[in-house]
Scaffold this active site. Structure first.
Site, short mmCIF file in Angstrom:
data_model
loop_
_atom_site.label_atom_id
_atom_site.label_comp_id
_atom_site.label_asym_id
_atom_site.label_seq_id
_atom_site.Cartn_x
_atom_site.Cartn_y
_atom_site.Cartn_z
CG HIS A 153 -1.69 -1.25 1.42
ND1 HIS A 153 -2.90 -1.52 0.83
CD2 HIS A 153 -1.37 -2.36 2.14
CE1 HIS A 153 -3.31 -2.74 1.19
NE2 HIS A 153 -2.38 -3.27 1.98
CB SER A 274 13.10 23.23 -14.77
OG SER A 274 12.30 24.39 -14.89
CE LYS A 280 11.10 20.74 -11.21
NZ LYS A 280 10.20 19.83 -10.54
CD GLU A 287 8.60 12.78 -15.29
OE1 GLU A 287 7.56 13.45 -15.37
OE2 GLU A 287 9.73 13.28 -15.15
#
Ligand code: ARG
Length: 456
Positions: A153, A274, A280, A287
């Site tokens: 979980h 970024s 960043k 992804e």
């Protein structure tokens, strides 16, 4: 090539919707190989003269050399790679080229070409997955003892080792490879010689062409031979399942690279910045692997939907079989390579993993198991006692193994100081020696078995 019965040519739109050359030019090597096998057989059986067969075969080599040097022209008038190659052949050797298509149709030709392509694609994927497994093994070996929180979980559950976690992916990839291998074995019959749909009256030798192309034999039914695309669907279902596994690891890398987790730092080579936020370091490749899994699944769906309503035998809908397979293969190849690179170059923050493994009361099960083993307490009661101990530790703001003995004994007098031997995360993982468990000794044995190819 088929204009004999037509008074008028096709409209521009007809040509555009009909042409597959923009994508099926990718089959040129397989198309040449299929034609060479076919013409060798035509010569051997005397369906064309040995001299013509030799001329055609040499001409096909010339065409292949032209393709290799200049690429395949996207000539819409010539529709597809099969017509393109035949037209190039005629330019190279003249009218004798017209004998190549004896006892053959584009229907068995394209089924053969595409099967050969998918077979090569499977071999490529298998090699890439093998390299990915090597990367997983190397990092798992390095981290056979590195403790991290195991989750259910996405809540801290029990400590595991990073090596064990990585080896879970090794297993998934082993299943993927076996699915691709199954698909390859199942598809390896040659449709060549099925002709348009009914077979042919020419005395062809299908065993000969099958053997020349590395097939185990000819397909057994000509209608099935030209209309079967199971092999492409098998490729896509295998690719989809593989991409799901890559996507799950990619998702874990995305989570782990986030600041709250901080389990992994992806190397610069596998991160992007970024344009506005200078601090960043984004896990874009992970992804995109996660995203590509959706597209690969879409390719599988596309071909299944194309095929599901088609009566026997060939219909032109089947020309749409190739783009989803090509797309899925390209996306899968990139995804495997990207995950391999990320696994090889990631820096795992083992201190951070250990800290969180210790923070989440993840050894509570070990306390309960100790009560069962050493004090003869029934597991349900031990579970309850342990729950109270966790609540007490939480109230005091300490880890379970820092809870004073007095506090533990106030909850249950049967607890004595031997319990501290099982409450550390290292003791916890070391105790999980059951087959397939997370104990470092087990993980090392699993790695060794995988390396030896001995999978018990
Ligand atoms: N370009 C076609 C395909 O990919 C080749 C087969 C064409 N056959 C036909 N009868 N029109 O499916």
């Amino acid at each position: 090539m088929w204009g004999g019965r037509f008074a008028e040519g096709p409209t521009a739109v007809m040509r555009a919707i009909n042409a597959s050359i923009p994508f099926d030019k990718r089959l040129w090597r397989q198309d040449i190989a299929g034609s060479k096998a076919h013409v060798a057989m035509l010569g051997a059986t005397g369906i064309v003269s040995a001299e013509d067969a030799a001329t055609i075969s040499a001409g096909l080599d010339t065409v292949a050399a032209q393709y290799a040097e200049h690429g395949v022209a996207e000539d819409m008038v010539l529709e597809d790679i099969h017509m393109q190659s035949e037209s190039r052949l005629a330019e190279a050797i003249g009218p004798v080229a017209g004998r190549l298509h004896t006892a053959r149709s584009r229907n068995d030709q394209v089924a053969t070409d595409f099967k050969l392509w998918v077979r090569d694609a499977i071999d490529e994927v298998d090699a890439a997955l093998g390299a990915f497994q090597d990367a997983l093994l190397a990092r798992a070996e390095q981290h056979a003892d590195s403790v991290m929180p195991g989750f259910t979980h996405l809540q801290s559950a029990q400590p595991v080792t990073l090596g064990h976690h990585l080896m879970a992916y090794y297993e998934m990839i082993a299943r993927d490879r076996s699915r691709f291998a199954d698909a390859r074995a199942r598809m390896n019959l040659s449709p060549l010689g099925s002709a348009a749909l009914a077979g042919t009256g020419f005395p062809i030798d299908r065993e000969m062409t099958a053997a020349a192309l590395g097939f185990d034999g000819p397909t057994r039914n000509s209608l099935d031979g030209v209309s079967d695309r199971d092999f492409a669907i098998d490729y896509l279902t295998s690719a989809t399942q593989c991409s799901l596994h890559l996507s799950r690891l990619a998702e874990e890398f995305v989570l782990w690279a986030s600041q709250p987790f901080g389990f992994v730092a992806l190397s610069d080579q596998w991160s992007t910045g970024s344009s506005i936020m200078p601090q960043k370091r984004n896990p874009d490749a992970a992804e995109l692997v996660r995203g590509h899994a959706g597209r690969i699944l879409g390719c599988m769906t596309a071909l299944m939907v194309t095929m599901k309503g088609l009566p026997l035998a060939y219909s032109k809908d089947m020309q749409d079989d190739k783009p989803p397979v090509f797309e899925a293969h390209d996306l899968l190849g990139l995804s495997i390579a990207a995950m391999t690179g990320m696994v090889e170059s990631a820096t795992f923050r083992t201190d951070r993993m250990r800290g969180l493994a210790e923070a989440g009361f993840a050894t509570a099960t070990d306390l309960a198991d100790w009560l069962v083993r050493e004090a003869g307490v029934p597991f349900r009661e031990a579970h309850h006692i342990t729950g109270q101990a966790v609540a007490r530790a939480e109230a005091l703001g300490v880890k379970l193994d820092a809870l004073p003995l007095g506090d533990l004994q106030a909850i249950d007098a049967r607890i004595d100081d031997r319990v501290y031997g099982v409450l550390s995360v290292d003791a916890s993982v070391a105790s999980r020696t059951s087959f397939g468990g997370t104990a470092p000794s087990r993980v090392r044995a699993a790695i060794a078995a995988a390396r030896e190819g001995k999978r018990s």
